[in-house]
Design a protein around this motif. Structure first.
Motif, PDB file in Angstrom:
ATOM      1  N   GLN A  49     -16.404  14.760  73.803  1.00  0.00           N
ATOM      2  CA  GLN A  49     -16.411  16.112  74.366  1.00  0.00           C
ATOM      3  C   GLN A  49     -16.920  16.098  75.801  1.00  0.00           C
ATOM      4  O   GLN A  49     -16.470  16.874  76.633  1.00  0.00           O
ATOM      5  CB  GLN A  49     -17.314  17.046  73.544  1.00  0.00           C
ATOM      6  CG  GLN A  49     -16.750  17.406  72.214  1.00  0.00           C
ATOM      7  CD  GLN A  49     -17.516  16.737  71.082  1.00  0.00           C
ATOM      8  OE1 GLN A  49     -18.137  15.710  71.252  1.00  0.00           O
ATOM      9  NE2 GLN A  49     -17.452  17.337  69.913  1.00  0.00           N
ATOM     10  N   TYR A  73      -7.406  13.923  80.608  1.00  0.00           N
ATOM     11  CA  TYR A  73      -8.107  14.533  79.462  1.00  0.00           C
ATOM     12  C   TYR A  73      -8.735  15.852  79.898  1.00  0.00           C
ATOM     13  O   TYR A  73      -9.965  15.952  80.019  1.00  0.00           O
ATOM     14  CB  TYR A  73      -9.201  13.592  78.928  1.00  0.00           C
ATOM     15  CG  TYR A  73      -8.737  12.172  78.784  1.00  0.00           C
ATOM     16  CD1 TYR A  73      -7.999  11.778  77.677  1.00  0.00           C
ATOM     17  CD2 TYR A  73      -9.019  11.224  79.763  1.00  0.00           C
ATOM     18  CE1 TYR A  73      -7.551  10.469  77.554  1.00  0.00           C
ATOM     19  CE2 TYR A  73      -8.580   9.914  79.642  1.00  0.00           C
ATOM     20  CZ  TYR A  73      -7.845   9.552  78.536  1.00  0.00           C
ATOM     21  OH  TYR A  73      -7.401   8.265  78.418  1.00  0.00           O
ATOM     22  N   GLN A  75      -9.534  18.514  78.521  1.00  0.00           N
ATOM     23  CA  GLN A  75     -10.512  19.167  77.638  1.00  0.00           C
ATOM     24  C   GLN A  75     -11.886  18.502  77.676  1.00  0.00           C
ATOM     25  O   GLN A  75     -12.842  19.031  77.132  1.00  0.00           O
ATOM     26  CB  GLN A  75     -10.031  19.182  76.180  1.00  0.00           C
ATOM     27  CG  GLN A  75      -8.695  19.813  75.967  1.00  0.00           C
ATOM     28  CD  GLN A  75      -7.559  18.788  75.997  1.00  0.00           C
ATOM     29  OE1 GLN A  75      -7.728  17.656  76.408  1.00  0.00           O
ATOM     30  NE2 GLN A  75      -6.387  19.206  75.578  1.00  0.00           N
ATOM     31  N   GLU A  77     -15.275  17.583  79.306  1.00  0.00           N
ATOM     32  CA  GLU A  77     -16.129  18.073  80.389  1.00  0.00           C
ATOM     33  C   GLU A  77     -16.917  16.900  80.964  1.00  0.00           C
ATOM     34  O   GLU A  77     -17.304  15.983  80.228  1.00  0.00           O
ATOM     35  CB  GLU A  77     -17.077  19.156  79.890  1.00  0.00           C
ATOM     36  CG  GLU A  77     -16.373  20.442  79.482  1.00  0.00           C
ATOM     37  CD  GLU A  77     -15.753  21.217  80.645  1.00  0.00           C
ATOM     38  OE1 GLU A  77     -15.714  20.714  81.788  1.00  0.00           O
ATOM     39  OE2 GLU A  77     -15.284  22.340  80.394  1.00  0.00           O
ATOM     40  N   SER A 122     -15.860  22.326  76.114  1.00  0.00           N
ATOM     41  CA  SER A 122     -14.829  21.378  75.709  1.00  0.00           C
ATOM     42  C   SER A 122     -14.132  21.866  74.441  1.00  0.00           C
ATOM     43  O   SER A 122     -12.902  21.795  74.329  1.00  0.00           O
ATOM     44  CB  SER A 122     -15.454  19.998  75.478  1.00  0.00           C
ATOM     45  OG  SER A 122     -14.506  19.099  74.959  1.00  0.00           O
ATOM     46  N   GLN A 123     -14.905  22.382  73.482  1.00  0.00           N
ATOM     47  CA  GLN A 123     -14.327  22.868  72.229  1.00  0.00           C
ATOM     48  C   GLN A 123     -13.433  24.081  72.491  1.00  0.00           C
ATOM     49  O   GLN A 123     -12.354  24.184  71.910  1.00  0.00           O
ATOM     50  CB  GLN A 123     -15.438  23.231  71.233  1.00  0.00           C
ATOM     51  CG  GLN A 123     -14.901  23.508  69.841  1.00  0.00           C
ATOM     52  CD  GLN A 123     -14.113  22.331  69.267  1.00  0.00           C
ATOM     53  OE1 GLN A 123     -14.613  21.227  69.220  1.00  0.00           O
ATOM     54  NE2 GLN A 123     -12.881  22.577  68.857  1.00  0.00           N
ATOM     55  N   LEU A 125     -11.788  24.687  75.273  1.00  0.00           N
ATOM     56  CA  LEU A 125     -10.568  24.152  75.898  1.00  0.00           C
ATOM     57  C   LEU A 125      -9.641  23.513  74.856  1.00  0.00           C
ATOM     58  O   LEU A 125      -8.426  23.680  74.919  1.00  0.00           O
ATOM     59  CB  LEU A 125     -10.930  23.133  76.988  1.00  0.00           C
ATOM     60  CG  LEU A 125     -11.612  23.698  78.233  1.00  0.00           C
ATOM     61  CD1 LEU A 125     -12.141  22.565  79.104  1.00  0.00           C
ATOM     62  CD2 LEU A 125     -10.662  24.580  79.011  1.00  0.00           C
ATOM     63  N   ARG A 126     -10.237  22.802  73.894  1.00  0.00           N
ATOM     64  CA  ARG A 126      -9.426  22.184  72.833  1.00  0.00           C
ATOM     65  C   ARG A 126      -8.749  23.249  71.970  1.00  0.00           C
ATOM     66  O   ARG A 126      -7.590  23.105  71.604  1.00  0.00           O
ATOM     67  CB  ARG A 126     -10.286  21.280  71.948  1.00  0.00           C
ATOM     68  CG  ARG A 126     -10.643  19.973  72.584  1.00  0.00           C
ATOM     69  CD  ARG A 126     -11.524  19.126  71.661  1.00  0.00           C
ATOM     70  NE  ARG A 126     -12.368  18.236  72.423  1.00  0.00           N
ATOM     71  CZ  ARG A 126     -11.947  17.152  73.055  1.00  0.00           C
ATOM     72  NH1 ARG A 126     -10.695  16.814  73.001  1.00  0.00           N
ATOM     73  NH2 ARG A 126     -12.767  16.397  73.748  1.00  0.00           N
ATOM     74  N   ALA A 129      -5.808  24.716  73.662  1.00  0.00           N
ATOM     75  CA  ALA A 129      -4.681  23.778  73.801  1.00  0.00           C
ATOM     76  C   ALA A 129      -3.852  23.671  72.526  1.00  0.00           C
ATOM     77  O   ALA A 129      -2.722  23.219  72.556  1.00  0.00           O
ATOM     78  CB  ALA A 129      -5.210  22.391  74.185  1.00  0.00           C
TER      79      ALA A 129
END
Length: 130
Positions: A49, A73, A75, A77, A122-123, A125-126, A129
């Motif tokens: 992450q 990548y 997603q 950070e 990060s989560q 962004l995931r 996506a």
């Protein structure tokens, strides 16, 4: 937030091993890499992450590695660490997509708080996506 996986990238073994131990005590899963090339290999094979990245390293510097990470990548950070308080580098890092830019040696509690914030981002962004 449990099970945060971070990649700690620094060419100074002593620094990275001490920081990895400190973060590991806080229930963070830490993998270390000694430079940019090794970090990118880790990112190719494992899911992280957050990357905590040293700014000045032999070979690729932190800014170069940051740009590649954000390109490949998006997603993930990235928190950049530097021993030099250089405003120009900080601005370049943030413009290139760094989550944060901190001075070394970073206070472990403050760094941990930033890692948790970065992992949440990060989560998000995931999730977007998918």
């Amino acid at each position: 937030m449990k099970n945060i996986r971070i990649l700690l990238v620094d060419d100074e073994d002593g620094f990275s091993s001490v920081l990895a131990k400190r973060l590991g005590r806080r229930a963070v899963d830490v993998t270390t890499a000694a430079g940019g090339e090794e970090a990118l290999q880790c990112l190719d094979t494992e899911l992280f992450q957050v990357v905590v990245l040293d700014m000045k390293m032999p070979g690729m510097n932190g800014l170069q590695v940051l740009r590649i990470i954000k390109n490949r990548y998006p997603q993930v950070e990235v928190i950049l660490l530097t021993g030099n308080a250089d405003m120009d580098s900080a601005v370049q890092a943030m413009t290139a997509g760094a989550f944060d830019f901190m001075l070394k040696p970073a206070n472990t509690e403050i760094l941990m708080n930033r890692i948790v914030d970065a992992a949440r981002s990060s989560q998000i962004l995931r999730d977007k996506a998918v």
